[in-house]
Design a protein around this motif. Structure first.
Motif, PDB file in Angstrom:
ATOM      1  N   GLY A  77     -22.767  10.254 -39.861  1.00 49.98           N
ATOM      2  CA  GLY A  77     -22.275   9.805 -41.159  1.00 49.98           C
ATOM      3  C   GLY A  77     -21.622   8.443 -41.181  1.00 49.98           C
ATOM      4  O   GLY A  77     -21.058   8.030 -42.204  1.00 49.98           O
ATOM      5  N   TYR A  78     -21.704   7.691 -40.072  1.00 50.42           N
ATOM      6  CA  TYR A  78     -21.178   6.325 -40.081  1.00 50.42           C
ATOM      7  C   TYR A  78     -22.079   5.431 -40.932  1.00 50.42           C
ATOM      8  O   TYR A  78     -23.293   5.646 -41.022  1.00 50.42           O
ATOM      9  N   ARG A  79     -21.476   4.431 -41.566  1.00 45.29           N
ATOM     10  CA  ARG A  79     -22.190   3.524 -42.465  1.00 45.29           C
ATOM     11  C   ARG A  79     -22.615   2.238 -41.770  1.00 45.29           C
ATOM     12  O   ARG A  79     -23.501   1.537 -42.237  1.00 45.29           O
ATOM     13  N   ARG A  80     -21.964   1.925 -40.649  1.00 43.86           N
ATOM     14  CA  ARG A  80     -22.165   0.625 -40.007  1.00 43.86           C
ATOM     15  C   ARG A  80     -21.947   0.778 -38.499  1.00 43.86           C
ATOM     16  O   ARG A  80     -20.944   1.347 -38.063  1.00 43.86           O
ATOM     17  N   VAL A  81     -22.911   0.275 -37.731  1.00 42.51           N
ATOM     18  CA  VAL A  81     -22.798   0.248 -36.273  1.00 42.51           C
ATOM     19  C   VAL A  81     -22.783  -1.214 -35.836  1.00 42.51           C
ATOM     20  O   VAL A  81     -23.689  -1.981 -36.194  1.00 42.51           O
ATOM     21  N   GLU A  82     -21.776  -1.583 -35.066  1.00 40.18           N
ATOM     22  CA  GLU A  82     -21.602  -2.982 -34.680  1.00 40.18           C
ATOM     23  C   GLU A  82     -21.938  -3.211 -33.205  1.00 40.18           C
ATOM     24  O   GLU A  82     -21.864  -2.295 -32.382  1.00 40.18           O
ATOM     25  N   TRP A  83     -22.289  -4.457 -32.929  1.00 43.00           N
ATOM     26  CA  TRP A  83     -22.553  -4.928 -31.555  1.00 43.00           C
ATOM     27  C   TRP A  83     -21.913  -6.303 -31.476  1.00 43.00           C
ATOM     28  O   TRP A  83     -22.197  -7.169 -32.308  1.00 43.00           O
ATOM     29  N   LYS A  84     -21.029  -6.496 -30.514  1.00 48.63           N
ATOM     30  CA  LYS A  84     -20.372  -7.795 -30.348  1.00 48.63           C
ATOM     31  C   LYS A  84     -20.484  -8.218 -28.896  1.00 48.63           C
ATOM     32  O   LYS A  84     -20.479  -7.380 -27.987  1.00 48.63           O
ATOM     33  N   CYS A  85     -20.560  -9.513 -28.687  1.00 49.29           N
ATOM     34  CA  CYS A  85     -20.640 -10.010 -27.312  1.00 49.29           C
ATOM     35  C   CYS A  85     -20.183 -11.459 -27.275  1.00 49.29           C
ATOM     36  O   CYS A  85     -20.080 -12.135 -28.303  1.00 49.29           O
ATOM     37  N   ASP A  86     -19.899 -11.927 -26.061  1.00 44.66           N
ATOM     38  CA  ASP A  86     -19.617 -13.338 -25.855  1.00 44.66           C
ATOM     39  C   ASP A  86     -20.803 -14.136 -26.396  1.00 44.66           C
ATOM     40  O   ASP A  86     -21.966 -13.828 -26.087  1.00 44.66           O
ATOM     41  N   ALA A  87     -20.523 -15.147 -27.188  1.00 46.92           N
ATOM     42  CA  ALA A  87     -21.603 -15.943 -27.772  1.00 46.92           C
ATOM     43  C   ALA A  87     -22.447 -16.635 -26.710  1.00 46.92           C
ATOM     44  O   ALA A  87     -23.585 -17.040 -26.990  1.00 46.92           O
TER      45      ALA A  87
END
Length: 239
Positions: free
Chosen positions: A154-164
């Motif tokens: 039921g999550y609306r948003r899944v994020e992925w972050k990393c060093d640019a």
């Protein structure tokens, strides 16, 4: 006198748009399954007694795998097991060990993190895939299973972050179908270095089509007798 904005026109209700009303949203549960099963990989709740030795061995002599993480490399198994013990005790991040079915060995870690059920947002991070598991269907399926679990919960948003500067991670995000959303400059300091952070996300309305692309890539028919892919995941998610 009424306040004036921008070009000097008075603010009116019609000039102040708001987002659509969210109906029938219930905050999803925090991650909790001890095990998520796929065809190529098993995701097992992190247990240092069962997982540390395999992963330490798989990463040994490959210190570069820690370059973009806030910890590591580890000098010995005891130090690595101690780090895993600390992580296994936490619920955010919520760590899984990735066990490849064909070998039975643990070849990586990944976690749910920055878990925000009230807003339906969750991130997949702390991804560390040891060289033997890299570029395998098991590694791809592991992340696909985590994305699928999040939207299924039921999550609306899944994020992925990393060093640019982490080009492989940025390519991987796009390969899975994450949308690039921008760079937060001077976002963090880790290992004494600056980190500009690249942000990516998949939202719930994007996932059904992406899920079909993931399933098509993982289909055994997508691989020839030598195990080479016929269609790349990048091509399928782009389509």
């Amino acid at each position: 006198m009424p306040a004036r904005h921008g070009g000097g026109e008075a603010a009116t209700p019609s000039a102040r748009p708001t987002g659509p009303v969210i109906r029938d949203f219930a905050p999803p549960a925090a991650p909790g399954p001890e095990r998520i099963e796929g065809g190529h990989v098993l995701l097992e709740r992190l247990d240092p007694q069962r997982h540390a030795e395999d992963l330490f061995a798989a990463n040994q002599g490959q210190d570069w795998v820690w370059d973009y993480l806030g910890y590591g490399p580890f000098a010995d198994l005891a130090g690595y097991r101690a780090w895993q013990t600390g992580m296994a005790a936490r619920t955010d991040p919520y760590f899984y060990a990735l066990r490849e079915r064909t070998t039975g060995r643990v070849g990586g870690l990944a976690s749910f993190m920055r878990i925000d059920p009230a807003h339906g947002v969750i991130e997949i991070g702390h991804i560390e895939i040891a060289p033997p598991m890299q570029r395998t269907p098991a590694a791809t399926e592991a992340i696909s299973l985590m994305i699928g679990w999040a939207f299924g919960a039921g999550y609306r948003r899944v994020e992925w972050k990393c060093d640019a500067l982490n080009a492989p991670s940025r390519r991987a995000a796009l390969r899975y179908g994450f949308t690039f959303e921008g760079i937060f400059r001077q976002h963090m300091i880790y290992k004494g270095r600056n980190r500009d952070t690249a942000w990516y996300a998949i939202i719930d309305r994007d996932w059904p089509a992406l899920a079909r692309a993931h399933q098509a890539w993982l289909d055994p028919k997508n691989f020839d007798a030598s195990g080479r892919q016929r269609q790349s995941l990048s091509a399928l998610t782009a389509g």
